[in-house]
Design an enzyme around this catalytic site. Sequence first.
Site, PDB file in Angstrom:
ATOM      1  N   ARG A 147       0.853  -1.188   0.000  1.00 49.00           N
ATOM      2  CA  ARG A 147       0.000   0.000   0.000  1.00 49.00           C
ATOM      3  C   ARG A 147       0.886   1.234   0.000  1.00 49.00           C
ATOM      4  O   ARG A 147       1.827   1.337   0.805  1.00 49.00           O
ATOM      5  CB  ARG A 147      -0.914   0.025   1.232  1.00 49.00           C
ATOM      6  CG  ARG A 147      -1.998   1.083   1.139  1.00 49.00           C
ATOM      7  CD  ARG A 147      -2.789   1.224   2.423  1.00 49.00           C
ATOM      8  NE  ARG A 147      -2.104   2.062   3.396  1.00 49.00           N
ATOM      9  CZ  ARG A 147      -2.690   2.594   4.477  1.00 49.00           C
ATOM     10  NH1 ARG A 147      -3.967   2.345   4.719  1.00 49.00           N
ATOM     11  NH2 ARG A 147      -2.009   3.330   5.326  1.00 49.00           N
ATOM     12  N   TYR A 159      -3.239  11.606   6.550  1.00 51.11           N
ATOM     13  CA  TYR A 159      -3.431  10.215   6.959  1.00 51.11           C
ATOM     14  C   TYR A 159      -2.473   9.271   6.233  1.00 51.11           C
ATOM     15  O   TYR A 159      -2.259   9.376   5.027  1.00 51.11           O
ATOM     16  CB  TYR A 159      -4.878   9.776   6.660  1.00 51.11           C
ATOM     17  CG  TYR A 159      -5.047   8.280   6.705  1.00 51.11           C
ATOM     18  CD1 TYR A 159      -5.210   7.620   7.914  1.00 51.11           C
ATOM     19  CD2 TYR A 159      -4.975   7.516   5.543  1.00 51.11           C
ATOM     20  CE1 TYR A 159      -5.327   6.250   7.968  1.00 51.11           C
ATOM     21  CE2 TYR A 159      -5.094   6.136   5.585  1.00 51.11           C
ATOM     22  CZ  TYR A 159      -5.266   5.519   6.793  1.00 51.11           C
ATOM     23  OH  TYR A 159      -5.364   4.156   6.840  1.00 51.11           O
ATOM     24  N   ASP A 217      -5.120   4.075  -0.275  1.00 47.28           N
ATOM     25  CA  ASP A 217      -6.270   4.319   0.589  1.00 47.28           C
ATOM     26  C   ASP A 217      -6.680   5.785   0.496  1.00 47.28           C
ATOM     27  O   ASP A 217      -5.923   6.677   0.881  1.00 47.28           O
ATOM     28  CB  ASP A 217      -5.905   3.962   2.032  1.00 47.28           C
ATOM     29  CG  ASP A 217      -7.078   4.073   2.990  1.00 47.28           C
ATOM     30  OD1 ASP A 217      -8.185   4.421   2.546  1.00 47.28           O
ATOM     31  OD2 ASP A 217      -6.884   3.805   4.188  1.00 47.28           O
ATOM     32  N   HIS A 219      -9.359   6.921   2.139  1.00 45.79           N
ATOM     33  CA  HIS A 219      -9.845   7.160   3.498  1.00 45.79           C
ATOM     34  C   HIS A 219     -11.081   8.042   3.558  1.00 45.79           C
ATOM     35  O   HIS A 219     -11.197   8.922   4.420  1.00 45.79           O
ATOM     36  CB  HIS A 219      -8.730   7.723   4.379  1.00 45.79           C
ATOM     37  CG  HIS A 219      -8.716   7.123   5.746  1.00 45.79           C
ATOM     38  ND1 HIS A 219      -8.936   7.855   6.886  1.00 45.79           N
ATOM     39  CD2 HIS A 219      -8.513   5.847   6.163  1.00 45.79           C
ATOM     40  CE1 HIS A 219      -8.885   7.070   7.943  1.00 45.79           C
ATOM     41  NE2 HIS A 219      -8.619   5.840   7.528  1.00 45.79           N
ATOM     42  N   GLU A 243      -8.861   1.991  -2.126  1.00 46.45           N
ATOM     43  CA  GLU A 243      -9.650   1.736  -0.916  1.00 46.45           C
ATOM     44  C   GLU A 243     -10.396   2.977  -0.458  1.00 46.45           C
ATOM     45  O   GLU A 243      -9.858   4.088  -0.499  1.00 46.45           O
ATOM     46  CB  GLU A 243      -8.698   1.258   0.186  1.00 46.45           C
ATOM     47  CG  GLU A 243      -9.334   1.046   1.543  1.00 46.45           C
ATOM     48  CD  GLU A 243      -8.304   0.707   2.596  1.00 46.45           C
ATOM     49  OE1 GLU A 243      -8.653   0.812   3.792  1.00 46.45           O
ATOM     50  OE2 GLU A 243      -7.169   0.346   2.243  1.00 46.45           O
ATOM     51  N   GLU A 269     -14.426  -0.990   5.851  1.00 46.55           N
ATOM     52  CA  GLU A 269     -13.830  -1.079   7.183  1.00 46.55           C
ATOM     53  C   GLU A 269     -14.673  -0.410   8.260  1.00 46.55           C
ATOM     54  O   GLU A 269     -14.518  -0.725   9.444  1.00 46.55           O
ATOM     55  CB  GLU A 269     -12.414  -0.504   7.181  1.00 46.55           C
ATOM     56  CG  GLU A 269     -12.316   0.993   7.009  1.00 46.55           C
ATOM     57  CD  GLU A 269     -10.872   1.462   6.982  1.00 46.55           C
ATOM     58  OE1 GLU A 269     -10.544   2.357   7.772  1.00 46.55           O
ATOM     59  OE2 GLU A 269     -10.078   0.948   6.179  1.00 46.55           O
ATOM     60  N   ARG A 290     -13.799  -5.007   2.747  1.00 47.04           N
ATOM     61  CA  ARG A 290     -12.784  -4.570   3.707  1.00 47.04           C
ATOM     62  C   ARG A 290     -13.244  -4.709   5.161  1.00 47.04           C
ATOM     63  O   ARG A 290     -12.546  -4.249   6.068  1.00 47.04           O
ATOM     64  CB  ARG A 290     -12.442  -3.104   3.430  1.00 47.04           C
ATOM     65  CG  ARG A 290     -11.573  -2.894   2.220  1.00 47.04           C
ATOM     66  CD  ARG A 290     -10.127  -3.215   2.511  1.00 47.04           C
ATOM     67  NE  ARG A 290      -9.543  -2.258   3.437  1.00 47.04           N
ATOM     68  CZ  ARG A 290      -8.541  -2.539   4.255  1.00 47.04           C
ATOM     69  NH1 ARG A 290      -8.033  -3.764   4.291  1.00 47.04           N
ATOM     70  NH2 ARG A 290      -8.055  -1.613   5.049  1.00 47.04           N
ATOM     71  N   GLU A 346      -4.619  -7.103   4.868  1.00 45.75           N
ATOM     72  CA  GLU A 346      -3.791  -6.046   5.446  1.00 45.75           C
ATOM     73  C   GLU A 346      -3.094  -6.593   6.687  1.00 45.75           C
ATOM     74  O   GLU A 346      -3.718  -7.251   7.520  1.00 45.75           O
ATOM     75  CB  GLU A 346      -4.675  -4.859   5.825  1.00 45.75           C
ATOM     76  CG  GLU A 346      -3.912  -3.702   6.447  1.00 45.75           C
ATOM     77  CD  GLU A 346      -4.826  -2.525   6.757  1.00 45.75           C
ATOM     78  OE1 GLU A 346      -4.306  -1.400   6.897  1.00 45.75           O
ATOM     79  OE2 GLU A 346      -6.065  -2.726   6.849  1.00 45.75           O
ATOM     80  N   TRP A 409     -11.975  12.533   7.780  1.00 40.01           N
ATOM     81  CA  TRP A 409     -10.579  12.173   8.008  1.00 40.01           C
ATOM     82  C   TRP A 409     -10.278  10.859   7.295  1.00 40.01           C
ATOM     83  O   TRP A 409      -9.231  10.693   6.725  1.00 40.01           O
ATOM     84  CB  TRP A 409     -10.304  12.029   9.502  1.00 40.01           C
ATOM     85  CG  TRP A 409      -8.915  11.568   9.802  1.00 40.01           C
ATOM     86  CD1 TRP A 409      -7.759  12.307   9.662  1.00 40.01           C
ATOM     87  CD2 TRP A 409      -8.494  10.288  10.278  1.00 40.01           C
ATOM     88  NE1 TRP A 409      -6.673  11.559  10.026  1.00 40.01           N
ATOM     89  CE2 TRP A 409      -7.091  10.316  10.408  1.00 40.01           C
ATOM     90  CE3 TRP A 409      -9.164   9.117  10.595  1.00 40.01           C
ATOM     91  CZ2 TRP A 409      -6.351   9.216  10.836  1.00 40.01           C
ATOM     92  CZ3 TRP A 409      -8.438   8.025  11.036  1.00 40.01           C
ATOM     93  CH2 TRP A 409      -7.047   8.091  11.169  1.00 40.01           C
TER      94      TRP A 409
END
Length: 409
Positions: A147, A159, A217, A219, A243, A269, A290, A346, A409
């Site tokens: 990643r 992030y 990612d 996010h 992601e 996630e 995820r 991950e 975030w």
Amino acid sequence: MRTEKAEVFVTSPSRNFVTLRITTDDGVTGIGDATLNGRELAVAAYLKEHVCQLLLDKDPSTIEDTWQFLYRASYWRRGPVTMAAIAAVDMALWDIKGKVAGLPVYQLLGGASRRGCRAYGHASGRDLEHLFDSIREELDLGYKSIRVQTSVPGIEKLYGVAAQEQSTGERYDFEPANRGTQPVEEDWDTRAYLRHVPTVFEAVRNEFGPELPLLHDGHHRMTPREAAQLGKSLEPFDLYWLEDCTPAENQEALRLVRQHTTTPLAIGEVFNSVYDIKDLIQEQLIDFVRCASTHFGGITPLRKVMNFAEMYQVRSGFHGPTDVSPIGFAAQLHLGLSIHNYGLQEYMPHSRLTREVFHEGLTFENGYLHPGDTPGLGVEFDETAAGRFPYDQAYLPYNRLADGTVHNW
């Protein structure tokens, strides 16, 4: 066999974890992960005040019935607090069942479908030189998929970039939650990000070639249109997945993204139940699930979701940060080893202090994880060691735009 005791432990070796331990009347113990980063005490209270007494003098072998009881009997369903609490019970009961049977949990789930679970590592850098060094470090550790996260000119704190200063002393990408009574404010500029990220992946491909699987990612920080733009701009660099390209509570948003890019999409996630992801799977708007066992209600519901996803050629990509304790990570590793539609896991190794509290049985060799063949989940909880690390309040960061607007975030 009956449940004699249910205990909740909150400990903070490097970061905060919530652990449930169930003990049967013949002395068999099972452990489960109930960690919810930044809201740990809410789940601990849910377990202590509302769930533990419901387990006493019950048959711990009835995993499905217990799961349905805890989900349906509360009337108020779903949500991260409820589902993390149910997950801890579910994992602990699978752990007990494996120990009673003398088998690792993956054998109870149908046995291994592969020799090991391919994992990806986390590389990041403030500039290309540091990013390339980070990628090489991950490759040297044995990872075969990487990643890639990068700083962006004009954004001071971002992030996923490990080099940022942390009050805990941990790597930022391994522990972004800062200790204290207030969350840390970070900044964000979507246009700068969208301009910069494709240039980084072009440089990485030029340096490391076309074969290395690369991930990124987003996010949850982009609108659907912005996510579509990023996905399209990254197509020449053949990502394994993009992601969390946009906040996924609006499932229709993924339709717009899918219409405009062929970059594979991974999401889930922050999902807590099948209702968060059902349409995304059925309409084939994503390529990888995820979800994490800890935040999804445990092994039992996540197994069902992956069986459903198999019909649509959607694979697993379970969330594996260090705020999922070694127990929760082991639970989804057993599941990943057993399902047919496995994709990628991950893997962020836990700190030395965390491993003093949670004794892991997993192995990581040549890019592949294996949960081990110890009966149950293969993780032991050291109550004495946990007592050395009392709870220490911490919050994940949040973003503001240049004009002061709060942003994802």
